[in-house]
Motif scaffolding. Structure first.
Motif, PDB file in Angstrom:
ATOM      1  N   GLN A   1       0.829  -1.200   0.000  1.00 43.23           N
ATOM      2  CA  GLN A   1       0.000   0.000   0.000  1.00 43.23           C
ATOM      3  C   GLN A   1       0.867   1.254   0.000  1.00 43.23           C
ATOM      4  OE1 GLN A   1      -2.883   0.066   3.167  1.00 43.23           O
ATOM      5  NE2 GLN A   1      -4.008   1.795   2.318  1.00 43.23           N
TER       6      GLN A   1
ATOM      7  N   SER B   1      -6.184   5.819   0.822  1.00 48.04           N
ATOM      8  CA  SER B   1      -7.422   5.048   0.697  1.00 48.04           C
ATOM      9  C   SER B   1      -7.500   4.359  -0.664  1.00 48.04           C
ATOM     10  CB  SER B   1      -8.620   5.965   0.897  1.00 48.04           C
ATOM     11  OG  SER B   1      -9.831   5.276   0.711  1.00 48.04           O
ATOM     12  N   LEU B   2      -7.169   5.090  -1.710  1.00 48.15           N
ATOM     13  CA  LEU B   2      -7.214   4.525  -3.054  1.00 48.15           C
ATOM     14  C   LEU B   2      -6.185   3.409  -3.221  1.00 48.15           C
ATOM     15  CD1 LEU B   2      -8.291   4.498  -5.920  1.00 48.15           C
ATOM     16  CD2 LEU B   2      -6.839   6.474  -6.454  1.00 48.15           C
TER      17      LEU B   2
ATOM     18  N   THR C   1      -7.553   0.276  -1.998  1.00 50.07           N
ATOM     19  CA  THR C   1      -8.483  -0.295  -2.977  1.00 50.07           C
ATOM     20  C   THR C   1      -7.727  -0.984  -4.108  1.00 50.07           C
ATOM     21  OG1 THR C   1     -10.137   1.399  -2.473  1.00 50.07           O
ATOM     22  CG2 THR C   1     -10.359   0.255  -4.584  1.00 50.07           C
TER      23      THR C   1
ATOM     24  N   SER D   1      -6.501  -4.295  -2.796  1.00 49.85           N
ATOM     25  CA  SER D   1      -7.649  -5.203  -2.639  1.00 49.85           C
ATOM     26  C   SER D   1      -8.105  -5.755  -3.979  1.00 49.85           C
ATOM     27  CB  SER D   1      -8.809  -4.467  -1.962  1.00 49.85           C
ATOM     28  OG  SER D   1      -8.467  -4.039  -0.669  1.00 49.85           O
ATOM     29  N   MET D   2      -8.165  -4.886  -4.988  1.00 52.00           N
ATOM     30  CA  MET D   2      -8.626  -5.330  -6.297  1.00 52.00           C
ATOM     31  C   MET D   2      -7.620  -6.283  -6.949  1.00 52.00           C
ATOM     32  SD  MET D   2     -10.079  -3.069  -9.534  1.00 52.00           S
ATOM     33  CE  MET D   2     -11.308  -2.267  -8.509  1.00 52.00           C
TER      34      MET D   2
END
Length: 201
Positions: free
Chosen positions: A140, A159-160, A163, A166-167
């Motif tokens: 991250q 935050s992005l 994501t 996670s993706m």
């Protein structure tokens, strides 16, 4: 006629590396519970006594080292993708495409051992959970640095970046299960869209 010199014995460092790589591969392919020290030794072409010589803590210690190894490899792939373009949207998409290419070349077996091992052992093997948390945080961080460098505010970038990771992890799992890289290639498209839509300073 001079005697043929004996073949050089592999160094301790080489043997240790083989054991770690074998463990990482087995964790990817069959998970923590199904991976035994005996199987690791056979895959690494080493004796069980050699495994315990380098890793007195046995399978748990080995799994932690293998997760660190897998995390470094995944991090190197992320870094390569992120460095492939000055445009953060294209660079983020490249990470998914590189992962898709690696999976296809490995016949869908060489996914990252971190998330799968952590989920299988969560709450039962604290060292593995800690290693997984460290890996996810480092990944991250890599993505966050790329996004903030393009003008995305730090909170939104962090935050992005979560994501994005996670993706990538989810799409990798789908691609392995289906033996099809479409989920990762779809993820590349949608990740680029998300990054392009992010607010800039």
């Amino acid at each position: 006629m001079a005697a043929t010199p004996p073949s050089p014995r592999p160094s301790d460092a080489d043997t240790r590396r083989r054991i770690i790589r074998a463990t990482a591969a087995l964790l990817q392919q069959q998970g923590y519970e199904s991976t035994s020290v005996k199987r690791i030794a056979g895959t690494a072409q080493a004796s069980p006594s050699s495994v315990y010589h380098f890793f007195p803590g046995g399978k748990q210690e080995l799994a932690i080292e293998a997760m660190h190894h897998g995390a470094r490899e995944f991090g190197e792939m992320l870094a390569a993708g992120l460095a492939s373009s000055a445009d953060p949207a294209e660079a983020t998409a490249a990470c998914a495409l590189l992962l898709a290419d690696d999976l296809r070349r490995s016949d869908w077996s060489d996914g990252c051992p971190v998330a799968v091992t952590a989920l299988e052992t969560i709450g039962r093997v604290p060292g593995l959970q800690e290693a997984a948390t460290q890996a996810l945080t480092r990944w991250q961080d890599l993505v966050t640095t790329k996004l903030t460098g393009s003008g995305i505010p730090s909170a939104e970038a962090r935050s992005l970046a979560g994501t994005v990771i996670s993706m990538l992890e989810g799409a990798e799992l789908l691609s392995r299960v289906t033996a099809d890289d479409t989920p990762l290639r779809d993820a590349a498209v949608h990740l680029a869209q998300l990054v392009r839509a992010a607010p800039r300073v």
